[in-house]
Motif scaffolding. Structure first.
Motif, PDB file in Angstrom:
ATOM      1  N   ASP A   1      50.733  34.150 -48.202  1.00  0.00           N
ATOM      2  CA  ASP A   1      49.504  34.548 -47.200  1.00  0.00           C
ATOM      3  C   ASP A   1      49.437  36.183 -47.803  1.00  0.00           C
ATOM      4  OD1 ASP A   1      47.860  35.126 -45.519  1.00  0.00           O
ATOM      5  OD2 ASP A   1      48.623  33.794 -44.279  1.00  0.00           O
ATOM      6  N   ASP A   2      48.071  36.596 -48.033  1.00  0.00           N
ATOM      7  CA  ASP A   2      48.151  38.244 -48.504  1.00  0.00           C
ATOM      8  C   ASP A   2      48.408  39.230 -47.121  1.00  0.00           C
ATOM      9  OD1 ASP A   2      45.652  36.987 -47.671  1.00  0.00           O
ATOM     10  OD2 ASP A   2      44.673  37.710 -49.327  1.00  0.00           O
ATOM     11  N   ASP A   3      48.461  38.436 -46.222  1.00  0.00           N
ATOM     12  CA  ASP A   3      48.782  39.341 -44.949  1.00  0.00           C
ATOM     13  C   ASP A   3      50.340  39.779 -44.774  1.00  0.00           C
ATOM     14  OD1 ASP A   3      46.411  39.193 -44.119  1.00  0.00           O
ATOM     15  OD2 ASP A   3      46.728  37.689 -42.545  1.00  0.00           O
ATOM     16  N   GLU A   4      50.976  39.017 -45.798  1.00  0.00           N
ATOM     17  CA  GLU A   4      52.543  39.086 -45.578  1.00  0.00           C
ATOM     18  C   GLU A   4      52.917  39.984 -46.872  1.00  0.00           C
ATOM     19  OE1 GLU A   4      54.398  37.006 -43.014  1.00  0.00           O
ATOM     20  OE2 GLU A   4      53.102  35.560 -42.675  1.00  0.00           O
ATOM     21  N   VAL A   5      52.082  40.495 -47.673  1.00  0.00           N
ATOM     22  CA  VAL A   5      52.544  41.332 -48.870  1.00  0.00           C
ATOM     23  C   VAL A   5      52.671  42.492 -48.761  1.00  0.00           C
ATOM     24  CG1 VAL A   5      51.923  41.497 -51.292  1.00  0.00           C
ATOM     25  CG2 VAL A   5      50.942  39.660 -50.107  1.00  0.00           C
ATOM     26  N   ARG A   6      53.801  43.044 -49.434  1.00  0.00           N
ATOM     27  CA  ARG A   6      54.167  44.301 -49.260  1.00  0.00           C
ATOM     28  C   ARG A   6      54.852  44.728 -50.620  1.00  0.00           C
ATOM     29  NH1 ARG A   6      57.831  48.395 -48.032  1.00  0.00           N
ATOM     30  NH2 ARG A   6      59.721  46.925 -48.365  1.00  0.00           N
ATOM     31  N   ALA A  50      60.598  39.658 -53.505  1.00  0.00           N
ATOM     32  CA  ALA A  50      60.496  40.989 -53.365  1.00  0.00           C
ATOM     33  C   ALA A  50      59.387  41.712 -52.599  1.00  0.00           C
ATOM     34  CB  ALA A  50      60.555  41.674 -54.728  1.00  0.00           C
ATOM     35  N   CYS A  51      58.112  40.727 -52.848  1.00  0.00           N
ATOM     36  CA  CYS A  51      56.985  41.131 -52.366  1.00  0.00           C
ATOM     37  C   CYS A  51      56.335  40.265 -51.168  1.00  0.00           C
ATOM     38  CB  CYS A  51      56.028  41.589 -53.439  1.00  0.00           C
ATOM     39  SG  CYS A  51      56.302  42.583 -54.710  1.00  0.00           S
ATOM     40  N   HIS A  52      56.481  38.949 -51.513  1.00  0.00           N
ATOM     41  CA  HIS A  52      56.155  38.087 -50.436  1.00  0.00           C
ATOM     42  C   HIS A  52      57.175  37.659 -49.498  1.00  0.00           C
ATOM     43  CE1 HIS A  52      52.139  37.281 -52.891  1.00  0.00           C
ATOM     44  NE2 HIS A  52      53.211  37.555 -53.711  1.00  0.00           N
TER      45      HIS A  52
HETATM   46  C1  HEC Z   1      55.078  43.176 -56.940  1.00  0.00           C
HETATM   47  C2  HEC Z   1      54.990  42.602 -56.037  1.00  0.00           C
HETATM   48  C3  HEC Z   1      54.568  40.970 -56.053  1.00  0.00           C
HETATM   49  C4  HEC Z   1      55.460  39.913 -56.596  1.00  0.00           C
HETATM   50  C5  HEC Z   1      56.805  40.200 -57.427  1.00  0.00           C
HETATM   51  C6  HEC Z   1      54.703  38.639 -56.627  1.00  0.00           C
HETATM   52  N1  HEC Z   1      53.833  39.076 -55.953  1.00  0.00           N
HETATM   53 FE1  HEC Z   1      52.081  37.549 -55.401  1.00  0.00          FE
HETATM   54  N2  HEC Z   1      51.007  38.920 -54.894  1.00  0.00           N
HETATM   55  C7  HEC Z   1      51.354  40.391 -54.616  1.00  0.00           C
HETATM   56  C8  HEC Z   1      50.153  40.880 -54.127  1.00  0.00           C
HETATM   57  C9  HEC Z   1      49.940  42.494 -53.948  1.00  0.00           C
HETATM   58  C10 HEC Z   1      49.152  40.187 -54.027  1.00  0.00           C
HETATM   59  C11 HEC Z   1      47.521  40.386 -53.697  1.00  0.00           C
HETATM   60  C12 HEC Z   1      47.198  40.355 -52.235  1.00  0.00           C
HETATM   61  C13 HEC Z   1      45.721  40.338 -51.907  1.00  0.00           C
HETATM   62  O1  HEC Z   1      44.992  39.743 -52.520  1.00  0.00           O
HETATM   63  O2  HEC Z   1      45.800  41.666 -51.531  1.00  0.00           O
HETATM   64  C14 HEC Z   1      49.592  38.745 -54.378  1.00  0.00           C
HETATM   65  C15 HEC Z   1      48.953  37.760 -54.459  1.00  0.00           C
HETATM   66  C16 HEC Z   1      49.598  36.307 -54.512  1.00  0.00           C
HETATM   67  C17 HEC Z   1      48.860  34.879 -54.245  1.00  0.00           C
HETATM   68  C18 HEC Z   1      47.484  34.807 -53.893  1.00  0.00           C
HETATM   69  C19 HEC Z   1      47.603  34.956 -52.090  1.00  0.00           C
HETATM   70  C20 HEC Z   1      46.191  34.856 -51.514  1.00  0.00           C
HETATM   71  O3  HEC Z   1      46.104  34.549 -50.319  1.00  0.00           O
HETATM   72  O4  HEC Z   1      45.128  34.651 -52.374  1.00  0.00           O
HETATM   73  C21 HEC Z   1      49.770  34.125 -54.488  1.00  0.00           C
HETATM   74  C22 HEC Z   1      49.421  32.608 -54.531  1.00  0.00           C
HETATM   75  C23 HEC Z   1      51.158  34.828 -54.962  1.00  0.00           C
HETATM   76  N3  HEC Z   1      51.033  36.101 -54.893  1.00  0.00           N
HETATM   77  C24 HEC Z   1      52.187  34.088 -55.602  1.00  0.00           C
HETATM   78  C25 HEC Z   1      53.341  34.848 -56.033  1.00  0.00           C
HETATM   79  C26 HEC Z   1      54.393  33.924 -56.714  1.00  0.00           C
HETATM   80  C27 HEC Z   1      54.514  32.646 -56.815  1.00  0.00           C
HETATM   81  C28 HEC Z   1      55.307  35.163 -57.276  1.00  0.00           C
HETATM   82  C29 HEC Z   1      56.358  34.655 -58.116  1.00  0.00           C
HETATM   83  C30 HEC Z   1      56.630  33.890 -59.078  1.00  0.00           C
HETATM   84  C31 HEC Z   1      54.656  36.248 -56.704  1.00  0.00           C
HETATM   85  N4  HEC Z   1      53.545  36.042 -56.081  1.00  0.00           N
HETATM   86  C32 HEC Z   1      55.033  37.570 -57.132  1.00  0.00           C
HETATM   87  C33 HEC Z   1      52.512  40.986 -54.979  1.00  0.00           C
HETATM   88  C34 HEC Z   1      53.575  40.255 -55.522  1.00  0.00           C
END
Ligand code: HEC
Ligand code: HEC
Length: 160
Positions: free
Chosen positions: A152-157, A141-143
């Motif tokens: 990758d944190d550049d591809e998160v929304r 949903a976010c990645h």
């Molecule tokens: C509601 C949205 C959302 C969901 C759902 C979500 N994430 Fe994330 N995730 C984020 C955000 C926002 C960050 C932070 C990016 C930053 O550091 O600025 C993050 C960071 C991360 C990072 C660290 C990336 C880095 O470069 O340090 C990892 C690994 C990760 N998520 C894995 C997951 C996994 C695996 C799942 C599912 C089991 C998941 N995330 C579910 C929003 C989400």
């Protein structure tokens, strides 16, 4: 003579340390999903949720998950013994080994791993349960490249 041996050894050691450090912190900037994902994994393990990269959990967790598919997070996800063995073997050989994944998280949930909680501490539980996201387990949903194991944190929304 002594000097000639210690220098390359020292250099090798430095490279080894840098390599190990990179492995523990870089999980967000490379694809964690192996290139050849068995079709059976996509068919059996990605119908109710996205396909999770094996590297997100240790071997121990995958073994417990695969041995308890009839009681799988409140649902029945059981498959034939043969399919189970096939998937389990692929998961085990690709399971996470780097530092942050070495311990089995509570309930064998990726979303209950220490690193997960730390990386997502700014996201409230209300936000995680919003209609567009529904569950922290819905990584995609976010990645947007979560199925490739790319976080990758550049591809998160975060969808609103
Ligand atoms: C509601 C949205 C959302 C969901 C759902 C979500 N994430 Fe994330 N995730 C984020 C955000 C926002 C960050 C932070 C990016 C930053 O550091 O600025 C993050 C960071 C991360 C990072 C660290 C990336 C880095 O470069 O340090 C990892 C690994 C990760 N998520 C894995 C997951 C996994 C695996 C799942 C599912 C089991 C998941 N995330 C579910 C929003 C989400
Ligand atoms: C019948 C539907 C269904 C099937 C098939 C299924 N799962 Fe799940 N799985 C679930 C549900 C429901 C959850 C809990 C999701 C939540 O809390 O939002 C879950 C959660 C998970 C989690 C934990 C995610 C987290 O929160 O960290 C893992 C890992 C997992 N499943 C692996 C697998 C594997 C491996 C297979 C294939 C053998 C599989 N699942 C097949 C329904 C299914």
């Amino acid at each position: 003579m002594k000097h000639l041996i210690t220098v390359p050894l020292f250099t090798a050691l430095i490279y080894l340390i840098i390599g190990m450090a990179a492995q523990t912190v870089n999980a967000g900037s490379k694809n964690l999903m192996p290139v050849n994902v068995p079709l059976i994994y996509k068919q059996e393990c990605a119908s109710c949720h996205m396909s999770y990269a094996p590297a997100l959990l240790p071997k121990e967790s995958w073994t417990e998950i695969m041995n308890g598919l009839q009681k799988h997070y409140g649902t029945d996800a059981s498959i034939s013994q043969q399919e189970m063995m096939q998937i389990a073997s692929w998961l085990n050989s690709n399971a996470g080994t780097y530092k942050r994944v070495k311990e089995a998280p509570p309930d064998n949930r990726i979303t209950k791993s220490g690193w997960f909680e730390k990386k997502h501490r700014k996201i409230s539980s209300r936000e995680f349960l919003s209609p567009a996201i529904k569950s922290p387990s819905n990584c995609n949903a976010c990645h947007k490249n979560a199925e490739q194991g790319n976080f990758d944190d550049d591809e998160v929304r975060i969808p609103k």
